[in-house]
Design an enzyme around this catalytic site. Structure first.
Site, PDB file in Angstrom:
ATOM      1  N   GLU A   1      -8.870  15.604   8.583  1.00  0.00           N
ATOM      2  CA  GLU A   1      -8.154  14.988   7.460  1.00  0.00           C
ATOM      3  C   GLU A   1      -6.680  15.357   7.469  1.00  0.00           C
ATOM      4  O   GLU A   1      -5.828  14.532   7.154  1.00  0.00           O
ATOM      5  CB  GLU A   1      -8.800  15.392   6.128  1.00  0.00           C
ATOM      6  CG  GLU A   1     -10.177  14.791   5.896  1.00  0.00           C
ATOM      7  CD  GLU A   1     -10.153  13.264   5.870  1.00  0.00           C
ATOM      8  OE1 GLU A   1      -9.091  12.670   5.618  1.00  0.00           O
ATOM      9  OE2 GLU A   1     -11.209  12.664   6.137  1.00  0.00           O
TER      10      GLU A   1
ATOM     11  N   CYS B   1     -14.181  -9.911  -3.883  1.00  0.00           N
ATOM     12  CA  CYS B   1     -12.733  -9.727  -3.794  1.00  0.00           C
ATOM     13  C   CYS B   1     -11.986 -10.723  -4.692  1.00  0.00           C
ATOM     14  O   CYS B   1     -12.005 -11.924  -4.454  1.00  0.00           O
ATOM     15  CB  CYS B   1     -12.287  -9.887  -2.349  1.00  0.00           C
ATOM     16  SG  CYS B   1     -10.520  -9.645  -2.154  1.00  0.00           S
TER      17      CYS B   1
HETATM   18 FE1  SF4 Z   1     -10.457  -8.882   0.062  1.00  0.00          FE
HETATM   19 FE2  SF4 Z   1      -9.438  -7.227   1.886  1.00  0.00          FE
HETATM   20 FE3  SF4 Z   1     -11.896  -8.154   2.154  1.00  0.00          FE
HETATM   21 FE4  SF4 Z   1      -9.809  -9.812   2.437  1.00  0.00          FE
HETATM   22  S1  SF4 Z   1     -10.318  -8.075   3.763  1.00  0.00           S
HETATM   23  S2  SF4 Z   1     -11.701 -10.226   1.355  1.00  0.00           S
HETATM   24  S3  SF4 Z   1      -8.410  -8.966   0.932  1.00  0.00           S
HETATM   25  S4  SF4 Z   1     -11.164  -6.813   0.542  1.00  0.00           S
END
Ligand code: SF4
Length: 529
Positions: A114, A286
């Protein structure tokens, strides 16, 4: 209320949702299956702020940016973990984290990874990590190492204070905690120097299975996109919200894997510039993606003169929401999902100029050797080795720069140095995180075999090979490369004038073959004869 609820490990579906429901009820909004819909007697059109309805209460506005539906949060966890199990990269620290039976060694292995991964690409870290773990497989081994050894191994990885602090913390664990790593994120952060909230959360969740979230750059990007958070993602208020969200979202049975999955998604799919939304395992959750679809539909309907669609009541299209983009930075259709996250304008790096003197002599068998000196034990590049260097004021002419460097070498050695003996090689630019550094490089070839006066500052002569294995910064490697390039060009037939190497300094004493002279002798100002 929200922060207290999540900090106690409760899902946002608990007291927070009660608060949201109360706020919604006060505004005549009810919830159905996790979706906000207008209450009876109130039209969707009437609920739209774009149509002049009053702004929702702040709590309701925030709900749009949270995982307020427990079923959705659970589905997201499942999709993300399934993707991680299938697609995760095979990395040495992941292997150790799953195979090492000793909790202290496991935590140490995660901790090293990390720290190395901060501000540094995975591909760069792998080799450093393997060499580090081979050399210091335990906390006890690291605690016994010298700072010089740590700097040597860290050379080229950048942000050198990380290695130093890691070693200091290892010494503390061995000397003050009987070699036992703290067992919770809170104690890790409290007891170990250099371990911040993120690193503590990563070690505790990955090594011990503590159900605590993590927020790093990748997680910020993913969460901001998943929940259309467009307020300044570097502001403390937004960062606090993201921590709350990460702590609420983390999978209770596989916290380490969940955190790594979220970070892995940000590193490989939800990348900064061209995210691979089509391949994203959580695309159905999303909101940034949904927003893109809506904006496209909106634009095409407008193009064909169709009525403007009414925004979904779930949209957070209200003024004053602390998590929405500021009104001064509206949606940019050319950016798509990369409208999120947003950051305040980055502070411009400080501009700095430094004169560097590459003092070179001929060593055994005529191979070149270079003089390097050690930097102070604190501050930028602490304890690393470099060519003798001195900061320059802005706006100096070349002759003035040369004089400053000659003065510095004079003060450092205690002997006069003639500016005309310094030969300009050129400028080397290196960007540190907060400094735009220009090195003005001069060479100073010396005749004869030279031994250093041991009373001078820490310094030593190194061959090219030794130079590269010493604790020197990448910037200094660039400086040496520039000198070698210059030499190569001069010695290539037909390329520039062939310059005689080892130009003697004005007034330097003549040398008999095989006689060792001190550096003082080589830097001595001419004496009248
Ligand atoms: Fe959403 Fe990122 Fe997945 Fe695209 S890659 S659908 S912006 S979470």
């Amino acid at each position: 209320m929200w922060r207290r609820a999540t900090a106690s490990g409760l899902s946002p579906g608990g007291p927070v949702m009660s608060q949201l429901r109360a706020a919604a009820a006060a505004r005549g909004v009810r919830r159905s299956g996790g979706r906000a819909v207008p209450a009876a007697g109130q039209s969707r059109k009437g609920a739209s702020p774009r149509r002049g309805a009053p702004a929702p209460a702040p709590a309701l506005a925030l709900a749009y940016h949270l995982f307020s539906d427990p079923a959705e949060a659970e589905a997201l966890r499942g999709s993300l973990l399934a993707w991680y199990d299938k697609c995760k990269r095979d990395l040495p620290w992941r292997t150790l984290a799953t195979t090492e039976p000793d909790a202290d060694r496991r935590a140490y292995a995660v901790w090293v990874s990390e720290i190395m991964l901060q501000q540094t690409q995975v591909a760069t870290v792998i080799d450093y990590y393997n060499r580090w773990m081979q050399k210091w497989p335990t906390l006890q081994a690291l605690a016994q190492a010298s700072l010089e050894e740590v700097n040597e191994l860290w050379a080229g990885l950048g942000y050198y204070s990380r290695g130093k602090r890691l070693q200091e913390a290892a010494r503390k664990v061995v000397s003050e905690l009987a070699g036992r790593m703290p067992r919770t994120a809170e104690d890790l952060q409290k007891l170990l120097p250099g371990v911040g909230r993120y690193t503590a959360g990563a070690i505790a969740s990955i090594s011990y299975g503590q159900a605590t979230g993590v927020v790093d750059g990748n997680v910020i990007r993913v969460l901001c996109r998943l929940r259309c958070i467009g307020a300044d993602s570097s502001s403390p208020a937004v960062i606090d919200r993201l921590w709350d969200m990460a702590n609420a979202l983390v999978d209770r049975s596989r916290p380490g894997d969940f955190n790594q999955a979220l970070m892995e998604l940000g590193a490989t799919v939800c990348v900064p510039k061209a995210p691979l939304c089509g391949e994203c395992p959580v695309k159905q959750h999303c909101r940034a993606r949904r927003r893109v679809d809506k904006e496209l539909a909106f634009a095409s309907q407008k193009l064909f003169g169709k009525p403007t669609p009414v925004p979904d009541v779930e949209d957070c299209c209200v003024g004053g929401c602390p998590l929405c983009p500021p009104a001064t930075e509206p949606w940019n259709s050319s950016l798509g999902v990369t409208n999120f996250p947003r950051k305040a304008a980055k502070k411009q790096p400080r501009v700095a100029r430094t004169a560097v003197g590459v003092l070179e002599r001929r060593g055994c068998h005529g191979a070149p050797e270079y003089l390097i000196v050690q930097r102070p034990s604190s501050g930028l590049l602490a304890g690393l080795w470099e060519f003798p260097s001195v900061p320059l004021a802005q706006g100096l002419q070349e002759e003035e720069q040369r004089e400053v460097l000659a003065d510095h070498l004079r003060a450092w050695t205690g002997q006069p140095v003639v500016p005309g003996a310094l030969r300009l090689i050129g400028e080397v630019i290196h960007i540190f995180s907060h400094i735009h550094q220009t090195y003005v490089v001069y060479s100073l070839p010396l005749d004869g075999d030279v031994s250093l006066d041991p009373t001078l500052s820490p310094s030593r002569w190194v061959t090219e090979e030794m130079f590269h294995t010493s604790a020197v910064s990448t910037a200094m490697k660039k400086v040496l490369k520039a000198c070698e390039k210059q030499r190569g060009e001069e010695s290539s037939p037909g390329k520039g004038s062939k310059r005689k190497r080892g130009a003697k300094l004005q007034g330097a004493s003549s040398t008999r073959p095989g006689t060792q002279l001190s550096l003082r002798a080589f830097l001595r100002v001419p004496t009248s004869t």
